[in-house]
Design a protein around this motif. Structure first.
Motif, PDB file in Angstrom:
ATOM      1  N   GLY A   1       0.794  -1.225   0.000  1.00 50.23           N
ATOM      2  CA  GLY A   1       0.000   0.000   0.000  1.00 50.23           C
ATOM      3  C   GLY A   1       0.823   1.269   0.000  1.00 50.23           C
ATOM      4  N   LYS A   2       2.041   1.201  -0.552  1.00 54.93           N
ATOM      5  CA  LYS A   2       2.932   2.363  -0.552  1.00 54.93           C
ATOM      6  C   LYS A   2       3.097   2.937  -1.964  1.00 54.93           C
ATOM      7  N   ASP A   3       3.607   4.151  -2.037  1.00 54.17           N
ATOM      8  CA  ASP A   3       3.935   4.793  -3.313  1.00 54.17           C
ATOM      9  C   ASP A   3       5.441   4.803  -3.503  1.00 54.17           C
ATOM     10  N   PRO A   4       5.936   4.808  -4.742  1.00 56.78           N
ATOM     11  CA  PRO A   4       5.125   4.744  -5.968  1.00 56.78           C
ATOM     12  C   PRO A   4       4.590   3.342  -6.235  1.00 56.78           C
ATOM     13  N   CYS A   5       3.369   3.318  -6.732  1.00 58.39           N
ATOM     14  CA  CYS A   5       2.716   2.068  -7.127  1.00 58.39           C
ATOM     15  C   CYS A   5       2.021   2.351  -8.448  1.00 58.39           C
ATOM     16  N   THR A   6       2.660   1.971  -9.551  1.00 60.11           N
ATOM     17  CA  THR A   6       2.140   2.324 -10.879  1.00 60.11           C
ATOM     18  C   THR A   6       1.694   1.111 -11.697  1.00 60.11           C
ATOM     19  N   THR A   7       2.073  -0.094 -11.262  1.00 60.01           N
ATOM     20  CA  THR A   7       1.810  -1.265 -12.115  1.00 60.01           C
ATOM     21  C   THR A   7       0.799  -2.246 -11.540  1.00 60.01           C
ATOM     22  N   GLY A   8       0.357  -2.010 -10.316  1.00 62.45           N
ATOM     23  CA  GLY A   8      -0.553  -2.984  -9.705  1.00 62.45           C
ATOM     24  C   GLY A   8      -1.608  -2.334  -8.848  1.00 62.45           C
ATOM     25  N   LYS A   9      -2.293  -3.181  -8.098  1.00 62.59           N
ATOM     26  CA  LYS A   9      -3.352  -2.742  -7.196  1.00 62.59           C
ATOM     27  C   LYS A   9      -2.777  -2.613  -5.792  1.00 62.59           C
ATOM     28  N   LYS A  10      -3.201  -1.601  -5.064  1.00 58.54           N
ATOM     29  CA  LYS A  10      -2.694  -1.401  -3.705  1.00 58.54           C
ATOM     30  C   LYS A  10      -3.400  -2.322  -2.708  1.00 58.54           C
ATOM     31  N   PHE A  11      -2.580  -2.954  -1.845  1.00 56.66           N
ATOM     32  CA  PHE A  11      -3.087  -3.762  -0.747  1.00 56.66           C
ATOM     33  C   PHE A  11      -2.420  -3.252   0.530  1.00 56.66           C
ATOM     34  N   ASN A  12      -2.517  -4.001   1.614  1.00 63.22           N
ATOM     35  CA  ASN A  12      -1.914  -3.512   2.865  1.00 63.22           C
ATOM     36  C   ASN A  12      -1.131  -4.607   3.590  1.00 63.22           C
ATOM     37  N   LEU A  13      -0.306  -5.325   2.853  1.00 62.58           N
ATOM     38  CA  LEU A  13       0.512  -6.358   3.475  1.00 62.58           C
ATOM     39  C   LEU A  13       1.569  -5.740   4.380  1.00 62.58           C
ATOM     40  N   VAL A  14       1.946  -6.497   5.409  1.00 58.82           N
ATOM     41  CA  VAL A  14       3.045  -6.094   6.285  1.00 58.82           C
ATOM     42  C   VAL A  14       4.355  -6.487   5.610  1.00 58.82           C
ATOM     43  N   ASN A  15       5.274  -5.523   5.475  1.00 52.76           N
ATOM     44  CA  ASN A  15       6.613  -5.806   4.951  1.00 52.76           C
ATOM     45  C   ASN A  15       7.475  -6.372   6.077  1.00 52.76           C
ATOM     46  N   VAL A  16       7.895  -7.609   5.945  1.00 57.72           N
ATOM     47  CA  VAL A  16       8.750  -8.226   6.962  1.00 57.72           C
ATOM     48  C   VAL A  16      10.202  -7.902   6.644  1.00 57.72           C
ATOM     49  N   PRO A  17      10.922  -7.234   7.539  1.00 61.41           N
ATOM     50  CA  PRO A  17      12.327  -6.909   7.276  1.00 61.41           C
ATOM     51  C   PRO A  17      13.151  -8.181   7.052  1.00 61.41           C
TER      52      PRO A  17
END
Length: 352
Positions: free
Chosen positions: A289-305
């Motif tokens: 769900g972050k920018d830039p996002c130009t090629t897909g649909k936004k979701f809200n997954l947790v980014n695991v470091p």
């Protein structure tokens, strides 16, 4: 005996017949080929790079060739059967899914062992080092010439349960797509479950698997973030694929046509390498769900470091799991298999 005027008239008429016949003759000279494409479900590389290339094949190659292109998931053929149908002569060109067809020809998996290509730069080196080996084996066993190799990109982890590190998949069921990856998941403590890409969304939704591995762009296109909560951007494999052509169709071309065709596939493959890398970071953003996002649909997954310990764990897979496991299988069907890999790819990776 014909008079001179009648001879001239006859000659003129004959010349006219030849001229009128020329377009038909030229039309008959066009070559028609049948091609298997990547699954529609895999997303933007198939849609924006591969399909346009094949649908405009004559213009892109400069050759009088028309291609009947069909994504494999519209044909009723499994992606594990590509080499078999090519050997049977049912298609002329294939967008070859390397891992999925490695059961039929283990040698080709040397392009994409778990841990060997965690990033694009390394992936390119491995593909270049091993290309001739894969090409020669496909020609001898299946009558298929390898025309190019390209990546979907780093295959990463998606889970519907919280994970903070790779070891957290212990006891979880993880979707995999080849035996090499399955053995690595076992090493980490997970339970590998072979599931086709098309069935993975439903398998995640129903709890058949807890986690699944693919590229972030393909996951976005297939809606995996709808049924998962976490993504961990650690590259297990590069998901290398290839373009192959039956030797029968290849040999039917003149040498200059072969050169043109190979040059066109080189250009396509190079284009996909660049595009894949652009998609990778953009898709990670979209999934979270972050920018830039130009090629897909936004979701809200947790980014695991991704920790350095996990990176080291994946890289260690080459010597601990993926190479020994693959070598055992591959050497049974191809005596020189692992020895050739050690001579070509190992130096690129700094392995002795």
């Amino acid at each position: 005996m014909l008079s001179r005027p009648r001879l001239q008239s006859f000659a003129a008429a004959a010349a006219m017949v030849v001229m009128l016949a020329l377009p038909a003759a030229h039309a008959q000279e066009r070559i028609k080929l049948k091609a298997i494409g990547q699954p529609l479900a895999t997303g933007l590389i198939q849609k924006n790079k591969e399909q346009p290339f094949f649908e405009n094949f004559a213009a892109r190659t400069g050759l009088p060739i028309d291609v009947d292109y069909k994504p494999i998931d519209t044909l009723g053929i499994k992606d594990t059967e590509q080499l078999r149908v090519m050997k049977a002569g049912l298609f002329d060109i294939v967008s070859l899914r390397v891992s999925q067809n490695s059961r039929d020809e283990p040698t080709i998996l040397g392009l994409d062992l778990v841990g060997a290509a965690p990033d694009y730069a390394t992936g390119r080196k491995v593909a270049k080092a091993y290309f001739d080996t894969a090409d020669a084996r496909l020609q001898s066993q299946f009558g298929v010439k390898l025309l190019g190799v390209w990546p979907f990109g780093p295959q990463i982890l998606f889970c519907k349960k919280p994970v903070a590190k790779l070891a957290d998949i212990k006891g979880m069921k993880v979707r995999v797509y080849d035996q090499n990856l399955a053995k690595f998941i076992e090493m980490v403590g997970g339970t590998p479950v072979p599931v086709s890409f098309a069935d993975t969304h439903q398998s995640l939704s129903l709890g058949v698997v807890d986690c699944a591995i693919t590229g972030p762009s393909s996951a976005n296109s297939a809606g995996w973030p709808e049924v998962t909560t976490h993504q961990m951007a650690i590259g297990f494999q590069m998901a290398l694929n290839g373009y192959g052509m039956t030797m029968k169709s290849w040999n039917a071309l003149a040498p200059d046509q072969q050169a043109k065709l190979k040059k066109s596939f080189d250009a396509l493959s190079d284009d996909v390498w660049k595009y894949s890398e652009e998609l990778f970071q953009d898709a990670l953003n979209c999934n979270a769900g972050k920018d830039p996002c130009t090629t897909g649909k936004k979701f809200n997954l947790v980014n695991v470091p991704v920790t350095s310990a996990d990176i080291d764990l994946v890289r260690s897979a080459v010597t601990k799991v993926s190479l020994p496991v693959w070598a055992e299988v591959c050497d049974k069907s191809n005596a020189a298999c692992s020895k050739t890999w050690q001579a070509t790819v190992a130096p690129v990776l700094g392995l002795k």
